[in-house]
Design a protein around this motif. Structure first.
Motif: not given
Length: 282
Positions: A228-233, A238-246
């Motif tokens: 999302x706009x390269x600022x959040x991935x 299978x089991x989870x949603x992972x939010x990457x901001x690093x």
């Protein structure tokens, strides 16, 4: 090469553990002494300091009180909650059904100018027809055993498609050819979904690339991810949603997306792959 999608959450958890450890040491306490003041077993202190156990709000307040650092409790609690939101199990997200998550995603897409999506399993939500979304969500609910509010959740998911036609939103999508062939629902459902993709191809807001079975794999198939706009991935497992901001990991995913882009076909070649999938259903 992208690292494990859960590493951002683990790195943040370990950073929190280091802060708590330093707090204990600054207070001149051993692990056993802190555990006694907090009223729990020393093994719990060890697990928290190693980043193996996530401390609750109550744990953090007790820790800070034991160290005479009550003024740092709220900041540490906020940090812990941020860590907790990076890796969230689907069962937790959908504990009351799927509608709420779909409404939250609507707000996220409303705020996103450019969405870059790579999928290797199912059609992205903003491209889904009601029938396809219903079939997919039904299987998801059955597998995870979460409450069934599928009709409301489908309506909330399909509502996202308005951003394909309204405003200045852009959707750059890469799709493995297998997504066109995986049977979600019956033949009629899949045919309708594929025809919907064909209708989306010429939209000014859409760039759809398909990675053929025959493409030389410069990068192996990955789990679905949404930049999302390269600022959040957002990575879906299978089991989870992972939010990457690093930043470092975001850079890895942007690089992976660029690599996958070079493997895809577009325009008439993409349309031909979709047509072939439709014909196979007949």
């Amino acid at each position: 090469m992208p690292v494990s999608p859960s590493s951002s959450a683990q790195a943040a958890r370990e950073a929190l553990a280091v802060r708590l450890t330093h707090l204990r040491k600054d207070a001149g306490l051993t692990g056993k002494e802190l555990s006694a003041r907090c009223g729990w077993h020393p093994a719990k202190t060890t697990r928290i300091q190693k980043g193996e156990a996530a401390p609750s709000d109550t744990d953090i307040r007790a820790w800070c009180c034991a160290c005479g650092a009550e003024d740092q409790a709220e900041d540490l609690i906020a940090t812990a909650r941020a860590v907790d939101s990076m890796y969230v199990e689907w069962r937790r997200i959908h504990r009351n059904g799927m509608r709420k998550e779909q409404e939250d995603l609507y707000a996220l897409y409303e705020q996103t100018a450019v969405t870059r999506a790579y999928v290797s399993n199912v059609v992205p939500g903003f491209f889904q027809t009601p029938a396809y979304a219903t079939a997919l969500m039904s299987r998801f609910t059955d597998f995870h055993g979460t409450p069934n509010d599928i009709s409301q959740a489908v309506a909330a998911r399909v509502a996202r498609s308005r951003f394909l036609y309204e405003g200045t939103h852009r959707f750059v999508v890469l799709m493995e050819e297998c997504v066109l062939r995986y049977r979600i629902g019956d033949a009629e459902t899949m045919t309708g979904q594929l025809q919907h993709l064909l209708a989306a191809l010429p939209l000014p807001s859409v760039s759809l690339g398909i990675i053929p079975f025959t493409a030389e794999r410069v990068l192996w198939p990955l789990e679905a991810f949404y930049l999302h706009d390269g600022a959040r991935n957002v990575v879906e497992t299978l089991t989870a949603e992972i939010n990457i901001v690093q930043p470092r990991e975001l850079a890895d995913y942007r690089r992976a997306f660029a690599t996958l882009t070079r493997m895809a076909v577009y325009g008439d070649r993409a349309r031909a792959l979709i047509d072939n999938a439709v014909n196979a259903l007949r």
